[in-house]
Write an enzyme that holds these catalytic residues in place. Structure first.
Site, PDB file in Angstrom:
ATOM      1  N   ASP A   1       0.794  -1.231   0.000  1.00 40.87           N
ATOM      2  CA  ASP A   1       0.000   0.000   0.000  1.00 40.87           C
ATOM      3  C   ASP A   1       0.829   1.285   0.000  1.00 40.87           C
ATOM      4  O   ASP A   1       0.613   2.157  -0.835  1.00 40.87           O
ATOM      5  CB  ASP A   1      -0.975  -0.012   1.190  1.00 40.87           C
ATOM      6  CG  ASP A   1      -1.987   1.130   1.130  1.00 40.87           C
ATOM      7  OD1 ASP A   1      -2.521   1.363   0.041  1.00 40.87           O
ATOM      8  OD2 ASP A   1      -2.223   1.776   2.166  1.00 40.87           O
TER       9      ASP A   1
ATOM     10  N   CYS B   1     -14.759  -7.964 -17.480  1.00 42.16           N
ATOM     11  CA  CYS B   1     -15.895  -7.050 -17.292  1.00 42.16           C
ATOM     12  C   CYS B   1     -16.790  -7.069 -18.536  1.00 42.16           C
ATOM     13  O   CYS B   1     -18.008  -6.887 -18.432  1.00 42.16           O
ATOM     14  CB  CYS B   1     -15.408  -5.624 -17.037  1.00 42.16           C
ATOM     15  SG  CYS B   1     -14.722  -5.380 -15.388  1.00 42.16           S
TER      16      CYS B   1
ATOM     17  N   CYS C   1     -20.360  -5.194 -19.344  1.00 42.79           N
ATOM     18  CA  CYS C   1     -21.003  -4.785 -18.077  1.00 42.79           C
ATOM     19  C   CYS C   1     -20.452  -3.431 -17.637  1.00 42.79           C
ATOM     20  O   CYS C   1     -19.242  -3.227 -17.614  1.00 42.79           O
ATOM     21  CB  CYS C   1     -20.755  -5.835 -16.996  1.00 42.79           C
ATOM     22  SG  CYS C   1     -21.409  -5.324 -15.378  1.00 42.79           S
TER      23      CYS C   1
ATOM     24  N   CYS D   1     -21.104  -0.826 -12.392  1.00 42.99           N
ATOM     25  CA  CYS D   1     -20.438  -0.046 -11.329  1.00 42.99           C
ATOM     26  C   CYS D   1     -20.391   1.438 -11.689  1.00 42.99           C
ATOM     27  O   CYS D   1     -20.608   2.294 -10.834  1.00 42.99           O
ATOM     28  CB  CYS D   1     -19.039  -0.599 -11.054  1.00 42.99           C
ATOM     29  SG  CYS D   1     -17.943  -0.566 -12.480  1.00 42.99           S
TER      30      CYS D   1
ATOM     31  N   CYS E   1     -22.648   4.212  -9.634  1.00 47.44           N
ATOM     32  CA  CYS E   1     -21.725   4.805  -8.658  1.00 47.44           C
ATOM     33  C   CYS E   1     -22.441   5.986  -7.984  1.00 47.44           C
ATOM     34  O   CYS E   1     -22.781   6.975  -8.641  1.00 47.44           O
ATOM     35  CB  CYS E   1     -20.443   5.270  -9.354  1.00 47.44           C
ATOM     36  SG  CYS E   1     -19.295   6.064  -8.207  1.00 47.44           S
TER      37      CYS E   1
HETATM   38  C1  B12 Z   1      -4.507   6.176  -3.708  1.00 42.31           C
HETATM   39  C2  B12 Z   1      -5.241   4.935  -3.305  1.00 42.31           C
HETATM   40  C3  B12 Z   1      -6.614   5.028  -3.065  1.00 42.31           C
HETATM   41  C4  B12 Z   1      -7.414   6.276  -3.426  1.00 42.31           C
HETATM   42  C5  B12 Z   1      -7.664   6.255  -4.955  1.00 42.31           C
HETATM   43  C6  B12 Z   1      -8.114   4.891  -5.499  1.00 42.31           C
HETATM   44  C7  B12 Z   1      -7.911   4.716  -7.015  1.00 42.31           C
HETATM   45  N1  B12 Z   1      -8.838   4.013  -7.678  1.00 42.31           N
HETATM   46  O1  B12 Z   1      -6.961   5.183  -7.597  1.00 42.31           O
HETATM   47  C8  B12 Z   1      -8.675   6.107  -2.537  1.00 42.31           C
HETATM   48  C9  B12 Z   1      -8.426   6.750  -1.189  1.00 42.31           C
HETATM   49  C10 B12 Z   1      -9.982   6.659  -3.130  1.00 42.31           C
HETATM   50  C11 B12 Z   1      -8.687   4.585  -2.361  1.00 42.31           C
HETATM   51  C12 B12 Z   1      -9.813   3.859  -2.079  1.00 42.31           C
HETATM   52  C13 B12 Z   1      -9.831   2.474  -1.970  1.00 42.31           C
HETATM   53  N2  B12 Z   1      -8.770   1.663  -1.931  1.00 42.31           N
HETATM   54 CO1  B12 Z   1      -6.934   2.256  -2.262  1.00 42.31          CO
HETATM   55  N3  B12 Z   1      -5.173   2.631  -2.720  1.00 42.31           N
HETATM   56  C14 B12 Z   1      -4.545   3.690  -3.183  1.00 42.31           C
HETATM   57  C15 B12 Z   1      -3.064   3.420  -3.487  1.00 42.31           C
HETATM   58  C16 B12 Z   1      -2.222   3.963  -2.326  1.00 42.31           C
HETATM   59  C17 B12 Z   1      -2.569   4.003  -4.824  1.00 42.31           C
HETATM   60  C18 B12 Z   1      -3.536   3.741  -6.005  1.00 42.31           C
HETATM   61  C19 B12 Z   1      -3.182   4.556  -7.230  1.00 42.31           C
HETATM   62  O2  B12 Z   1      -2.039   4.859  -7.483  1.00 42.31           O
HETATM   63  N4  B12 Z   1      -4.197   4.919  -8.026  1.00 42.31           N
HETATM   64  C20 B12 Z   1      -4.001   5.606  -9.268  1.00 42.31           C
HETATM   65  C21 B12 Z   1      -4.523   4.738 -10.400  1.00 42.31           C
HETATM   66  C22 B12 Z   1      -4.447   5.562 -11.684  1.00 42.31           C
HETATM   67  O3  B12 Z   1      -3.637   3.617 -10.513  1.00 42.31           O
HETATM   68  P1  B12 Z   1      -3.908   2.144  -9.939  1.00 42.31           P
HETATM   69  O4  B12 Z   1      -5.317   1.962  -9.542  1.00 42.31           O
HETATM   70  O5  B12 Z   1      -2.847   1.830  -8.921  1.00 42.31           O
HETATM   71  O6  B12 Z   1      -3.544   1.247 -11.223  1.00 42.31           O
HETATM   72  C23 B12 Z   1      -4.506   0.876 -12.212  1.00 42.31           C
HETATM   73  C24 B12 Z   1      -4.938   1.956 -13.154  1.00 42.31           C
HETATM   74  O7  B12 Z   1      -3.851   2.813 -13.376  1.00 42.31           O
HETATM   75  C25 B12 Z   1      -5.330   1.144 -14.401  1.00 42.31           C
HETATM   76  N5  B12 Z   1      -4.895   1.708 -15.675  1.00 42.31           N
HETATM   77  C26 B12 Z   1      -3.653   1.888 -16.102  1.00 42.31           C
HETATM   78  N6  B12 Z   1      -3.654   2.394 -17.345  1.00 42.31           N
HETATM   79  C27 B12 Z   1      -4.941   2.474 -17.720  1.00 42.31           C
HETATM   80  C28 B12 Z   1      -5.500   2.927 -18.906  1.00 42.31           C
HETATM   81  C29 B12 Z   1      -6.877   2.933 -19.009  1.00 42.31           C
HETATM   82  C30 B12 Z   1      -7.490   3.438 -20.276  1.00 42.31           C
HETATM   83  C31 B12 Z   1      -7.689   2.481 -17.943  1.00 42.31           C
HETATM   84  C32 B12 Z   1      -9.193   2.485 -18.071  1.00 42.31           C
HETATM   85  C33 B12 Z   1      -7.109   2.040 -16.733  1.00 42.31           C
HETATM   86  C34 B12 Z   1      -5.736   2.032 -16.663  1.00 42.31           C
HETATM   87  O8  B12 Z   1      -4.656  -0.098 -14.304  1.00 42.31           O
HETATM   88  C35 B12 Z   1      -3.839  -0.113 -13.143  1.00 42.31           C
HETATM   89  C36 B12 Z   1      -3.794  -1.508 -12.601  1.00 42.31           C
HETATM   90  O9  B12 Z   1      -5.074  -2.014 -12.346  1.00 42.31           O
HETATM   91  C37 B12 Z   1      -3.046   1.842  -3.555  1.00 42.31           C
HETATM   92  C38 B12 Z   1      -1.766   1.181  -3.026  1.00 42.31           C
HETATM   93  C39 B12 Z   1      -0.643   1.268  -4.011  1.00 42.31           C
HETATM   94  N7  B12 Z   1       0.538   1.647  -3.559  1.00 42.31           N
HETATM   95  O10 B12 Z   1      -0.812   1.013  -5.192  1.00 42.31           O
HETATM   96  C40 B12 Z   1      -4.273   1.430  -2.704  1.00 42.31           C
HETATM   97  C41 B12 Z   1      -5.200   0.273  -3.199  1.00 42.31           C
HETATM   98  C42 B12 Z   1      -5.424   0.492  -4.668  1.00 42.31           C
HETATM   99  N8  B12 Z   1      -6.443   0.467  -2.478  1.00 42.31           N
HETATM  100  C43 B12 Z   1      -7.019  -0.629  -2.201  1.00 42.31           C
HETATM  101  C44 B12 Z   1      -8.305  -0.707  -1.596  1.00 42.31           C
HETATM  102  C45 B12 Z   1      -8.692  -2.067  -1.023  1.00 42.31           C
HETATM  103  C46 B12 Z   1      -9.151   0.401  -1.554  1.00 42.31           C
HETATM  104  C47 B12 Z   1     -10.609   0.457  -1.082  1.00 42.31           C
HETATM  105  C48 B12 Z   1     -11.478  -0.787  -1.380  1.00 42.31           C
HETATM  106  C49 B12 Z   1     -10.611   0.768   0.412  1.00 42.31           C
HETATM  107  C50 B12 Z   1     -12.021   0.814   1.014  1.00 42.31           C
HETATM  108  N9  B12 Z   1     -12.346  -0.140   1.836  1.00 42.31           N
HETATM  109  O11 B12 Z   1     -12.796   1.671   0.710  1.00 42.31           O
HETATM  110  C51 B12 Z   1     -11.100   1.698  -1.863  1.00 42.31           C
HETATM  111  C52 B12 Z   1     -11.570   1.311  -3.300  1.00 42.31           C
HETATM  112  C53 B12 Z   1     -11.923   2.499  -4.171  1.00 42.31           C
HETATM  113  C54 B12 Z   1     -11.664   2.224  -5.649  1.00 42.31           C
HETATM  114  N10 B12 Z   1     -12.704   1.854  -6.416  1.00 42.31           N
HETATM  115  O12 B12 Z   1     -10.552   2.319  -6.098  1.00 42.31           O
HETATM  116  C55 B12 Z   1      -6.220  -1.845  -2.641  1.00 42.31           C
HETATM  117  C56 B12 Z   1      -6.868  -2.420  -3.921  1.00 42.31           C
HETATM  118  C57 B12 Z   1      -6.991  -3.933  -3.930  1.00 42.31           C
HETATM  119  C58 B12 Z   1      -7.667  -4.400  -5.208  1.00 42.31           C
HETATM  120  N11 B12 Z   1      -8.309  -5.547  -5.110  1.00 42.31           N
HETATM  121  O13 B12 Z   1      -7.648  -3.745  -6.236  1.00 42.31           O
HETATM  122  C59 B12 Z   1      -4.784  -1.193  -2.851  1.00 42.31           C
HETATM  123  C60 B12 Z   1      -3.964  -1.865  -3.948  1.00 42.31           C
HETATM  124  C61 B12 Z   1      -4.066  -1.325  -1.480  1.00 42.31           C
HETATM  125  C62 B12 Z   1      -3.526  -2.730  -1.242  1.00 42.31           C
HETATM  126  N12 B12 Z   1      -2.215  -2.870  -1.150  1.00 42.31           N
HETATM  127  O14 B12 Z   1      -4.250  -3.705  -1.160  1.00 42.31           O
HETATM  128  N13 B12 Z   1      -7.443   4.073  -2.564  1.00 42.31           N
END
Ligand code: B12
Length: 217
Positions: A134, A188, A191, A194, A198
């Site tokens: 995380d 997905c 579908c 979500c 939302c």
């Molecule tokens: C910041 C953060 C948050 C933020 C933002 C969440 C988000 N969606 O970005 C907030 C505070 C809102 C949050 C909430 C939650 N979080 Co959080 N969070 C993080 C953290 C620290 C960084 C995530 C991040 O960088 N996000 C930025 C996005 C852009 O990147 P990403 O999601 O990491 O990567 C994906 C996208 O980039 C996507 N992507 C890449 N390129 C492209 C291109 C296109 C076109 C598309 C469509 C997508 C896409 O693919 C990547 C891989 O799946 C991580 C831990 C970590 N160090 O990674 C935990 C993490 C993502 N969180 C986690 C969890 C469990 C949650 C919550 C369920 C907590 C809760 N009980 O409410 C919620 C879920 C909300 C949600 N739907 O995301 C888990 C997710 C586990 C999983 N099964 O996916 C993580 C991985 C922590 C962990 N080590 O377990 N979180």
């Protein structure tokens, strides 16, 4: 050393210590993610919890000397509470988010990763590792997706066929050349439920979350 049989040993050991899923990927740059993170920053969609240095997030060699592979682990958490106490008029009960039940997941996953590190280092003298859960630099989801743990879903979660999205993720960078696993196909399909339902509109579109909306509500 026969890396394929060692990989199998690591997988077996991970099961012994209660890791629900494990996958392996290369330590090459997460190039697609980079553009994504820059765009999120430009749109002000970030939460503030992310590592601020995007280069460190996408290039493992900036945070580890000569990385060769990354191990991704997933731990499932319960989605149903057995014998949940009933809320009655005279004895009201609150509801806690299921992800917060029990011991803090950071502690649980870090302990498992430590055991895995000890196992690897015991078998391979000179092995180097760096684990994170995380709060590390890497995107835990991007690692998990590339390591075949699950697919990157429209709700922006990594979904596993076995446990749904109810998994926490951890990663370990290593200097060992483990054979990478294959990413999973997106399931997905068409579908879009979500995004459609939302409640806050924080899911802007499939795979894109506006954290400032998510955190405000
Ligand atoms: C910041 C953060 C948050 C933020 C933002 C969440 C988000 N969606 O970005 C907030 C505070 C809102 C949050 C909430 C939650 N979080 Co959080 N969070 C993080 C953290 C620290 C960084 C995530 C991040 O960088 N996000 C930025 C996005 C852009 O990147 P990403 O999601 O990491 O990567 C994906 C996208 O980039 C996507 N992507 C890449 N390129 C492209 C291109 C296109 C076109 C598309 C469509 C997508 C896409 O693919 C990547 C891989 O799946 C991580 C831990 C970590 N160090 O990674 C935990 C993490 C993502 N969180 C986690 C969890 C469990 C949650 C919550 C369920 C907590 C809760 N009980 O409410 C919620 C879920 C909300 C949600 N739907 O995301 C888990 C997710 C586990 C999983 N099964 O996916 C993580 C991985 C922590 C962990 N080590 O377990 N979180």
């Amino acid at each position: 050393m026969d890396m394929n049989s060692f990989k199998q040993e690591v997988i077996l050991y991970s099961k012994e210590i209660g890791i629900d899923k494990i996958g392996f990927t290369s330590a090459t740059a997460f190039t697609e993610l980079k553009g994504r993170l820059i765009r999120q920053q430009e749109l002000d969609y970030q939460s503030g919890f992310e590592e601020a240095d995007i280069e460190k997030r996408v290039r493992p060699e900036l945070i580890f000397d000569k990385p060769q592979s990354i191990i991704s682990i997933a731990l499932a958490y319960p989605s149903k509470l057995k014998d949940a106490p009933q809320s009655t008029k005279s004895d009201r009960r609150g509801i806690f988010c299921r992800a917060s039940w029990g011991t803090d997941y950071h502690t649980v996953l870090r302990n498992k990763l430590q055991l895995l590190e000890d196992f690897i280092k015991d078998k391979v003298p000179g092995a180097m590792t760096k684990s994170m859960v995380d709060t590390g630099e890497l995107s835990d989801r991007a690692v998990a997706e590339r390591a075949g743990i699950g697919w990157s879903a429209k709700n922006s979660m990594i979904i596993t066929p076995e446990f749904g999205s109810y998994v926490y993720l951890g990663d370990m960078i290593t200097n060992l050349p483990f054979e990478p696993d294959q990413p999973m196909e997106d399931q997905c399909g068409t579908c879009n439920k979500c995004v459609d339902v939302c409640p806050t509109g924080a899911l802007v579109q499939g795979g894109q979350l506006n954290s400032s909306v998510a955190l405000r509500s």
